[in-house]
Design a protein around this motif. Structure first.
Motif, PDB file in Angstrom:
ATOM      1  N   ARG A   1       0.875  -1.417  -0.016  1.00 31.13           N
ATOM      2  CA  ARG A   1       0.329  -0.552  -0.308  1.00 31.13           C
ATOM      3  C   ARG A   1       0.742   0.916   0.199  1.00 31.13           C
ATOM      4  O   ARG A   1       1.546   1.225   0.591  1.00 31.13           O
ATOM      5  N   ARG A   2       0.365   1.779  -0.633  1.00 30.09           N
ATOM      6  CA  ARG A   2       1.119   3.360  -0.490  1.00 30.09           C
ATOM      7  C   ARG A   2      -0.234   4.538  -0.916  1.00 30.09           C
ATOM      8  O   ARG A   2      -1.293   4.467  -2.080  1.00 30.09           O
ATOM      9  N   SER A   3       0.624   5.802  -0.506  1.00 28.79           N
ATOM     10  CA  SER A   3      -0.926   6.913  -0.720  1.00 28.79           C
ATOM     11  C   SER A   3      -0.347   7.391  -2.038  1.00 28.79           C
ATOM     12  O   SER A   3       0.541   6.956  -2.401  1.00 28.79           O
TER      13      SER A   3
ATOM     14  N   MET B   1      -5.948   8.504  -0.045  1.00 26.76           N
ATOM     15  CA  MET B   1      -4.707   9.171   0.556  1.00 26.76           C
ATOM     16  C   MET B   1      -5.401   9.865   1.602  1.00 26.76           C
ATOM     17  O   MET B   1      -6.323  10.827   1.514  1.00 26.76           O
ATOM     18  N   MET B   2      -5.097   9.840   2.699  1.00 23.84           N
ATOM     19  CA  MET B   2      -5.503  10.730   3.822  1.00 23.84           C
ATOM     20  C   MET B   2      -4.486  12.382   4.347  1.00 23.84           C
ATOM     21  O   MET B   2      -3.798  12.312   4.250  1.00 23.84           O
ATOM     22  N   THR B   3      -5.761  13.126   4.176  1.00 18.96           N
ATOM     23  CA  THR B   3      -4.931  14.279   3.864  1.00 18.96           C
ATOM     24  C   THR B   3      -5.342  15.800   4.962  1.00 18.96           C
ATOM     25  O   THR B   3      -6.829  15.265   4.970  1.00 18.96           O
ATOM     26  N   SER B   4      -5.000  16.503   5.452  1.00 16.94           N
ATOM     27  CA  SER B   4      -5.455  17.851   6.753  1.00 16.94           C
ATOM     28  C   SER B   4      -5.045  18.946   5.292  1.00 16.94           C
ATOM     29  O   SER B   4      -6.175  19.740   5.287  1.00 16.94           O
ATOM     30  N   GLY B   5      -3.919  19.025   5.740  1.00 18.93           N
ATOM     31  CA  GLY B   5      -3.421  20.443   5.732  1.00 18.93           C
ATOM     32  C   GLY B   5      -3.928  21.745   6.414  1.00 18.93           C
ATOM     33  O   GLY B   5      -4.092  21.345   7.018  1.00 18.93           O
TER      34      GLY B   5
ATOM     35  N   ILE C   1     -10.776  15.638  11.769  1.00 17.86           N
ATOM     36  CA  ILE C   1      -9.819  15.834  11.179  1.00 17.86           C
ATOM     37  C   ILE C   1      -8.508  15.545  10.003  1.00 17.86           C
ATOM     38  O   ILE C   1      -7.491  16.202  10.057  1.00 17.86           O
TER      39      ILE C   1
ATOM     40  N   ARG D   1       7.890   1.981  -1.344  1.00 17.69           N
ATOM     41  CA  ARG D   1       7.763   2.558  -0.215  1.00 17.69           C
ATOM     42  C   ARG D   1       9.118   2.648  -0.186  1.00 17.69           C
ATOM     43  O   ARG D   1      10.662   1.453  -0.365  1.00 17.69           O
TER      44      ARG D   1
HETATM   45  C1  FMN Z   1      -3.770  12.400   9.907  1.00 12.59           C
HETATM   46  C2  FMN Z   1      -2.918  12.620   8.879  1.00 12.59           C
HETATM   47  C3  FMN Z   1      -3.216  13.719   7.714  1.00 12.59           C
HETATM   48  C4  FMN Z   1      -2.146  14.132   6.889  1.00 12.59           C
HETATM   49  N1  FMN Z   1      -2.509  15.476   5.905  1.00 12.59           N
HETATM   50  C5  FMN Z   1      -1.463  15.448   4.602  1.00 12.59           C
HETATM   51  C6  FMN Z   1      -1.603  16.578   4.371  1.00 12.59           C
HETATM   52  O1  FMN Z   1      -2.290  17.430   4.521  1.00 12.59           O
HETATM   53  N2  FMN Z   1      -0.851  16.712   2.815  1.00 12.59           N
HETATM   54  C7  FMN Z   1      -0.249  15.402   2.655  1.00 12.59           C
HETATM   55  O2  FMN Z   1       1.108  15.641   1.596  1.00 12.59           O
HETATM   56  N3  FMN Z   1       0.010  14.597   3.774  1.00 12.59           N
HETATM   57  C8  FMN Z   1      -0.201  14.111   4.576  1.00 12.59           C
HETATM   58  N4  FMN Z   1      -0.686  12.971   4.858  1.00 12.59           N
HETATM   59  C9  FMN Z   1       0.456  11.915   4.962  1.00 12.59           C
HETATM   60  C10 FMN Z   1      -0.275  11.031   3.929  1.00 12.59           C
HETATM   61  O3  FMN Z   1      -1.556  10.880   4.233  1.00 12.59           O
HETATM   62  C11 FMN Z   1       1.012  10.174   3.908  1.00 12.59           C
HETATM   63  O4  FMN Z   1       0.256   9.201   4.922  1.00 12.59           O
HETATM   64  C12 FMN Z   1       2.336   9.688   3.167  1.00 12.59           C
HETATM   65  O5  FMN Z   1       1.988  11.073   2.219  1.00 12.59           O
HETATM   66  C13 FMN Z   1       2.830   8.706   3.604  1.00 12.59           C
HETATM   67  O6  FMN Z   1       2.592   8.212   2.354  1.00 12.59           O
HETATM   68  P1  FMN Z   1       2.283   6.253   2.516  1.00 12.59           P
HETATM   69  O7  FMN Z   1       0.694   6.894   2.984  1.00 12.59           O
HETATM   70  O8  FMN Z   1       2.242   5.704   1.542  1.00 12.59           O
HETATM   71  O9  FMN Z   1       2.799   5.961   3.733  1.00 12.59           O
HETATM   72  C14 FMN Z   1      -1.325  12.814   6.423  1.00 12.59           C
HETATM   73  C15 FMN Z   1      -1.205  11.803   6.755  1.00 12.59           C
HETATM   74  C16 FMN Z   1      -1.951  11.486   7.980  1.00 12.59           C
HETATM   75  C17 FMN Z   1      -1.851  10.166   9.298  1.00 12.59           C
END
Ligand code: FMN
Length: 219
Positions: A40-42, A165-169, A190, A205
């Motif tokens: 898995r990758r985001s 992908m999970m993002t917040s910003g 969140i 990864r």
């Molecule tokens: C709560 C949370 C919020 C996140 N927000 C962002 C974001 O706004 N922008 C971003 O580029 N990555 C964000 N990330 C990181 C990505 O979701 C991701 O986990 C990271 O790029 C690593 O990639 P992977 O899941 O392939 O290991 C966030 C992760 C978490 C846990």
């Protein structure tokens, strides 16, 4: 009495039934589990195209989230799908936030912010409902539970062939956005889970150095 017809047993199903009965996964089912976990990758929301998950697939993704470890249980999670007809409203909120918190932002930058609301075919807001002063479950455990739910959902997406992908910003904690999603003061937005079809495969990864994160306790 006639003997019951024997159902043909598919090996994979037999392995999965064993798991449900508390026995370890073996063979191809075990390999598939770890393959899913490790591959898995985001995938960034702007690289997610159609199709997104069907309604049935989305139900599975949500069901995966609802199996998260949860002390209490408190069930502190709430997931809100942003339907297509609400994307423009969300885009306006993103633009409003950008102008408010970065008044020097150019029109192009504001537009880029607006575009974020339309990127992924499926967009889910992730909320946690925090119980303060719980006798057994401190606040941080409730956030951890939401994180675990999100991780389960990401894995479920990947298992079904979707990128996510999970993002917040930076904008996530602004009052406008919080108020737009939270229905009571104990709730907190969140982040967002974006789901769709990866238009470009993410890079593999970079392995994390195990020694930096795992060792025997010597205390
Ligand atoms: C709560 C949370 C919020 C996140 N927000 C962002 C974001 O706004 N922008 C971003 O580029 N990555 C964000 N990330 C990181 C990505 O979701 C991701 O986990 C990271 O790029 C690593 O990639 P992977 O899941 O392939 O290991 C966030 C992760 C978490 C846990």
């Amino acid at each position: 009495m006639a003997a019951k017809a024997q159902k043909p047993v598919n090996d994979d199903n037999a392995e999965l039934s064993a798991l449900i009965n508390g026995e370890p996964l073996t063979g191809t089912a075990r390999e598939a589990f770890f393959e899913t976990l490790f591959s898995r990758r985001s995938v960034a929301p702007k690289r997610l195209g159609a199709p997104g998950p069907s309604q049935d697939e989305l139900e599975l993704i949500i069901a995966a989230g609802l199996t998260a470890p949860d002390h209490g249980p408190l069930r502190p999670w709430r997931f809100l799908r942003v339907p297509d007809e609400r994307r423009a409203h969300l885009a306006n909120l993103f633009a409003e936030e950008k102008r408010l918190y970065q008044p020097e932002a150019t029109e192009a930058e504001v537009e880029a912010e607006r575009a974020r609301a339309f990127n992924a075919p499926t967009l889910i807001a992730l909320l946690v409902d925090i119980t303060e002063n719980h006798p057994k479950v401190p606040v941080h455990e409730q956030y951890i539970s939401l994180g675990a739910a999100a991780a389960n959902m990401l894995l479920a997406c990947h298992a079904m062939g979707y990128g996510a992908m999970m993002t917040s910003g930076r904008k996530i904690d602004t009052p406008t956005l919080q108020q737009a999603f939270c229905k009571k003061p104990s709730e907190r937005l969140i982040g967002f889970l974006s789901i769709g079809t990866a238009m470009r495969q993410p890079k593999t990864r970079v392995p994390v150095t195990r020694e930096d994160h795992f060792e025997d306790w010597t205390g």
